[in-house]
Design a protein around this motif. Structure first.
Motif, PDB file in Angstrom:
ATOM      1  N   GLY A  99      -1.446 -67.249   0.525  1.00  0.00           N
ATOM      2  CA  GLY A  99      -0.068 -66.837   0.813  1.00  0.00           C
ATOM      3  C   GLY A  99       0.816 -68.061   0.997  1.00  0.00           C
ATOM      4  O   GLY A  99       1.616 -68.122   1.919  1.00  0.00           O
ATOM      5  N   ALA A 100       0.637 -69.034   0.098  1.00  0.00           N
ATOM      6  CA  ALA A 100       1.455 -70.253   0.169  1.00  0.00           C
ATOM      7  C   ALA A 100       2.927 -69.875   0.395  1.00  0.00           C
ATOM      8  O   ALA A 100       3.631 -70.503   1.185  1.00  0.00           O
ATOM      9  CB  ALA A 100       1.296 -71.053  -1.123  1.00  0.00           C
ATOM     10  N   ARG A 101       3.364 -68.797  -0.304  1.00  0.00           N
ATOM     11  CA  ARG A 101       4.761 -68.342  -0.178  1.00  0.00           C
ATOM     12  C   ARG A 101       4.817 -66.925   0.373  1.00  0.00           C
ATOM     13  O   ARG A 101       5.606 -66.096  -0.083  1.00  0.00           O
ATOM     14  CB  ARG A 101       5.454 -68.440  -1.542  1.00  0.00           C
ATOM     15  N   ILE A 102       4.003 -66.639   1.394  1.00  0.00           N
ATOM     16  CA  ILE A 102       3.957 -65.268   1.925  1.00  0.00           C
ATOM     17  C   ILE A 102       5.304 -64.878   2.542  1.00  0.00           C
ATOM     18  O   ILE A 102       5.688 -63.699   2.508  1.00  0.00           O
ATOM     19  CB  ILE A 102       2.799 -65.091   2.953  1.00  0.00           C
ATOM     20  N   GLY A 129      -6.307 -75.539   2.804  1.00  0.00           N
ATOM     21  CA  GLY A 129      -6.397 -74.236   3.480  1.00  0.00           C
ATOM     22  C   GLY A 129      -7.242 -73.272   2.663  1.00  0.00           C
ATOM     23  O   GLY A 129      -8.102 -72.558   3.201  1.00  0.00           O
ATOM     24  N   ASN A 130      -7.011 -73.250   1.358  1.00  0.00           N
ATOM     25  CA  ASN A 130      -7.808 -72.372   0.497  1.00  0.00           C
ATOM     26  C   ASN A 130      -9.269 -72.809   0.483  1.00  0.00           C
ATOM     27  O   ASN A 130     -10.175 -71.994   0.571  1.00  0.00           O
ATOM     28  CB  ASN A 130      -7.254 -72.389  -0.933  1.00  0.00           C
ATOM     29  N   MET A 131      -9.487 -74.125   0.372  1.00  0.00           N
ATOM     30  CA  MET A 131     -10.860 -74.649   0.284  1.00  0.00           C
ATOM     31  C   MET A 131     -11.634 -74.370   1.575  1.00  0.00           C
ATOM     32  O   MET A 131     -12.784 -73.923   1.553  1.00  0.00           O
ATOM     33  CB  MET A 131     -10.804 -76.160  -0.002  1.00  0.00           C
ATOM     34  N   LEU A 150      -6.509 -63.092  -3.572  1.00  0.00           N
ATOM     35  CA  LEU A 150      -5.201 -62.699  -4.123  1.00  0.00           C
ATOM     36  C   LEU A 150      -4.200 -63.806  -3.826  1.00  0.00           C
ATOM     37  O   LEU A 150      -4.396 -64.607  -2.901  1.00  0.00           O
ATOM     38  CB  LEU A 150      -4.714 -61.403  -3.471  1.00  0.00           C
ATOM     39  N   GLU A 151      -3.122 -63.831  -4.586  1.00  0.00           N
ATOM     40  CA  GLU A 151      -2.065 -64.839  -4.355  1.00  0.00           C
ATOM     41  C   GLU A 151      -0.738 -64.101  -4.174  1.00  0.00           C
ATOM     42  O   GLU A 151      -0.337 -63.320  -5.037  1.00  0.00           O
ATOM     43  CB  GLU A 151      -2.010 -65.781  -5.558  1.00  0.00           C
ATOM     44  N   ASN A 152      -0.063 -64.360  -3.056  1.00  0.00           N
ATOM     45  CA  ASN A 152       1.155 -63.611  -2.722  1.00  0.00           C
ATOM     46  C   ASN A 152       2.154 -64.536  -2.025  1.00  0.00           C
ATOM     47  O   ASN A 152       1.883 -64.942  -0.901  1.00  0.00           O
ATOM     48  CB  ASN A 152       0.775 -62.444  -1.797  1.00  0.00           C
ATOM     49  N   PHE A 203      -0.836 -69.959   4.568  1.00  0.00           N
ATOM     50  CA  PHE A 203       0.559 -70.096   4.126  1.00  0.00           C
ATOM     51  C   PHE A 203       1.011 -71.535   4.290  1.00  0.00           C
ATOM     52  O   PHE A 203       0.433 -72.294   5.073  1.00  0.00           O
ATOM     53  CB  PHE A 203       1.495 -69.109   4.860  1.00  0.00           C
ATOM     54  N   CYS A 204       2.030 -71.918   3.529  1.00  0.00           N
ATOM     55  CA  CYS A 204       2.499 -73.303   3.551  1.00  0.00           C
ATOM     56  C   CYS A 204       3.832 -73.402   4.281  1.00  0.00           C
ATOM     57  O   CYS A 204       4.730 -72.598   4.041  1.00  0.00           O
ATOM     58  CB  CYS A 204       2.670 -73.830   2.130  1.00  0.00           C
ATOM     59  N   ILE A 205       3.937 -74.422   5.129  1.00  0.00           N
ATOM     60  CA  ILE A 205       5.237 -74.703   5.739  1.00  0.00           C
ATOM     61  C   ILE A 205       5.987 -75.735   4.894  1.00  0.00           C
ATOM     62  O   ILE A 205       7.164 -75.985   5.108  1.00  0.00           O
ATOM     63  CB  ILE A 205       5.082 -75.209   7.201  1.00  0.00           C
ATOM     64  N   SER A 252      -4.256 -67.834 -11.132  1.00  0.00           N
ATOM     65  CA  SER A 252      -4.045 -68.207  -9.728  1.00  0.00           C
ATOM     66  C   SER A 252      -4.029 -69.721  -9.539  1.00  0.00           C
ATOM     67  O   SER A 252      -4.638 -70.469 -10.316  1.00  0.00           O
ATOM     68  CB  SER A 252      -5.141 -67.596  -8.852  1.00  0.00           C
ATOM     69  N   HIS A 253      -3.351 -70.134  -8.505  1.00  0.00           N
ATOM     70  CA  HIS A 253      -3.304 -71.555  -8.173  1.00  0.00           C
ATOM     71  C   HIS A 253      -4.707 -72.067  -7.914  1.00  0.00           C
ATOM     72  O   HIS A 253      -5.102 -73.133  -8.384  1.00  0.00           O
ATOM     73  CB  HIS A 253      -2.412 -71.783  -6.947  1.00  0.00           C
ATOM     74  N   MET A 254      -5.488 -71.242  -7.203  1.00  0.00           N
ATOM     75  CA  MET A 254      -6.853 -71.681  -6.875  1.00  0.00           C
ATOM     76  C   MET A 254      -7.674 -71.934  -8.143  1.00  0.00           C
ATOM     77  O   MET A 254      -8.431 -72.905  -8.220  1.00  0.00           O
ATOM     78  CB  MET A 254      -7.539 -70.613  -6.027  1.00  0.00           C
TER      79      MET A 254
HETATM   80  N1  TLP Z   1       1.911 -75.321  -5.795  1.00  0.00           N
HETATM   81  C1  TLP Z   1       2.622 -76.430  -6.398  1.00  0.00           C
HETATM   82  C2  TLP Z   1       1.821 -77.066  -7.531  1.00  0.00           C
HETATM   83  O1  TLP Z   1       0.550 -77.387  -7.117  1.00  0.00           O
HETATM   84  C3  TLP Z   1       1.753 -76.226  -8.762  1.00  0.00           C
HETATM   85  C4  TLP Z   1       3.967 -75.947  -6.911  1.00  0.00           C
HETATM   86  O2  TLP Z   1       4.799 -76.806  -7.212  1.00  0.00           O
HETATM   87  O3  TLP Z   1       4.185 -74.718  -6.978  1.00  0.00           O
HETATM   88  N2  TLP Z   1      -1.140 -72.065  -3.539  1.00  0.00           N
HETATM   89  C5  TLP Z   1      -0.030 -71.869  -4.266  1.00  0.00           C
HETATM   90  C6  TLP Z   1       0.322 -70.500  -4.687  1.00  0.00           C
HETATM   91  C7  TLP Z   1       0.773 -72.958  -4.626  1.00  0.00           C
HETATM   92  O4  TLP Z   1       1.844 -72.753  -5.367  1.00  0.00           O
HETATM   93  C8  TLP Z   1       0.410 -74.254  -4.193  1.00  0.00           C
HETATM   94  C9  TLP Z   1       1.217 -75.472  -4.596  1.00  0.00           C
HETATM   95  C10 TLP Z   1      -0.746 -74.399  -3.421  1.00  0.00           C
HETATM   96  C11 TLP Z   1      -1.505 -73.277  -3.113  1.00  0.00           C
HETATM   97  C12 TLP Z   1      -1.239 -75.738  -2.942  1.00  0.00           C
HETATM   98  O5  TLP Z   1      -0.472 -76.279  -1.958  1.00  0.00           O
HETATM   99  P1  TLP Z   1      -0.535 -77.854  -1.647  1.00  0.00           P
HETATM  100  O6  TLP Z   1       0.296 -78.517  -2.683  1.00  0.00           O
HETATM  101  O7  TLP Z   1       0.016 -77.956  -0.262  1.00  0.00           O
HETATM  102  O8  TLP Z   1      -1.970 -78.255  -1.709  1.00  0.00           O
END
Ligand code: TLP
Length: 344
Positions: free
Chosen positions: A172-175, A63-65, A137-139, A198-200, A84-86
């Motif tokens: 917003g993986a954890r928005i 999603g980010n890419m 940003l990461e939120n 965001f991630c489900i 940041s995760h990215m």
């Molecule tokens: N985070 C995972 C690991 O990759 C570190 C975790 O266990 O927390 N953005 C954020 C803010 C994330 O925390 C993550 C995964 C992603 C993106 C990537 O998501 P996925 O794993 O679905 O590619």
């Protein structure tokens, strides 16, 4: 033995309701746009985040890419947090796959980036420089204590971006953790972003997937990007069905994970053996520093494992614990005792 898995909220397994929805999902070929369940999830996600359109992707990383590839051209520069995760955990995909140069600025412990630093990092129009095109940003902010970014801060970043003609993407993986922790609708947190992922598959407990949201035009470009990244799926309704349940049933309960994280932080702080930024525990992520000089995080994690408690080492003396759907309040009590045992 009791097992308490605090390595990540990504380990959550689908609920019974999700399994039923997955088994019964109506499906079609999503590359043809014909999967009704994917279409439904995308529509729901766009509505929940107040955006025109959405795209279901296999992971947060994709999603980010896909968002980067849709906002930027080769040679652009993006402003990202250095925690940041990215920047840290996505293999430098912006550069590796997109030819996009990351300019990493210091993240504060609460996940923000100082606005003056952002402003100073924006490149002037000069042939020597790459072009700054995007602020990310990461939120909530994973490595910054799971901190939720406020609507006010995001608004200030938006205004700054507008002043320089830049776009804003939010990881917003954890928005929804952020929204629940702050008592605001996720839509409000997304309002100042051009795009948000965001991630489900994290605290919301669906098995697979993330959703990118933005304007119709942006999502059309992201759909192309998803294809070149190999993320266009076929009867993806089977997994999207769990995402629909996640959005309907699993958002409000994130408050339980947040309460458990606070409980864990306080319990560990009371032992006197760990360093914890208690005031920064607002969602489901707790970073724990080990005080003992003779104990590495690797050794400590191994000892905890013997007690059935799983955490991740994230530095020589630091570990991360993430509360999630399968962790109960009783598990937290057990975990604090296991930490005491492992440190002694
Ligand atoms: N985070 C995972 C690991 O990759 C570190 C975790 O266990 O927390 N953005 C954020 C803010 C994330 O925390 C993550 C995964 C992603 C993106 C990537 O998501 P996925 O794993 O679905 O590619």
């Amino acid at each position: 033995m009791r097992i308490v898995d605090l390595r990540s909220d990504t380990i959550t397994r689908p609920t019974e309701a999700m399994r039923v929805a997955m088994a019964e999902a109506e499906v079609g070929d999503d590359v043809f746009g014909e999967d009704p369940t994917v279409n439904k999830l995308e529509k729901m996600a766009a509505e929940r985040l107040g955006k025109e359109a959405a795209l279901f992707v296999p992971s947060g990383t994709m999603g980010n890419m896909a968002s980067l590839l849709s906002h930027c051209v080769r040679g652009d520069e993006i402003i990202v947090g250095d925690q940041s995760h990215m920047y840290i955990y996505e293999q430098g995909g912006s550069a590796a796959l997109g030819g996009i140069h990351p300019r990493a600025l210091r993240n504060e412990p609460d996940g923000t980036i100082d606005l003056d630093c952002i402003e100073a990092a924006i490149r002037p129009d000069d042939i020597h420089h790459p072009r700054t095109s995007l602020i990310v940003l990461e939120n909530t902010h994973n490595r910054c204590n799971g901190s939720p970014l406020s609507t006010a801060y995001m608004r200030r970043v938006r205004d700054l971006a507008d002043g320089h003609g830049l776009k804003v993407h939010v990881d917003g993986a954890r928005i929804f953790n952020s929204a629940v922790a702050q008592g605001v609708p996720a839509r409000e947190l997304a309002a100042t972003a051009d795009s948000i992922t965001f991630c489900i598959s994290k605290g919301l407990a669906a098995p697979v997937g993330s959703v990118v949201c933005g304007t119709r035009d942006f999502i059309a470009r992201a759909r192309r990007a998803r294809k070149v990244l190999g993320g266009a799926m076929r009867q993806a309704g089977v997994i999207a069905a769990a995402g629909i349940v996640a959005l309907n049933e699993m958002v409000e309960r994130l408050a339980e994970d947040h309460a458990n994280a606070k409980l864990l932080g306080e319990g560990l702080l009371n032992t006197g053996s760990f360093e914890i930024a208690r005031e920064l525990i607002k969602t489901n992520i707790v970073y724990v520093g080990i005080r003992s000089e003779d104990l590495t995080s690797q050794a400590f994690v191994a000892r905890l494992k013997d007690e059935g408690v799983f955490v991740l080492p994230v530095g020589p003396r630091q570990i991360r614990a993430v509360t999630q759907y399968h962790v109960t309040t009783e598990d937290i009590g057990y975990t604090v005792e296991a930490f005491k045992k492992a440190v002694s």
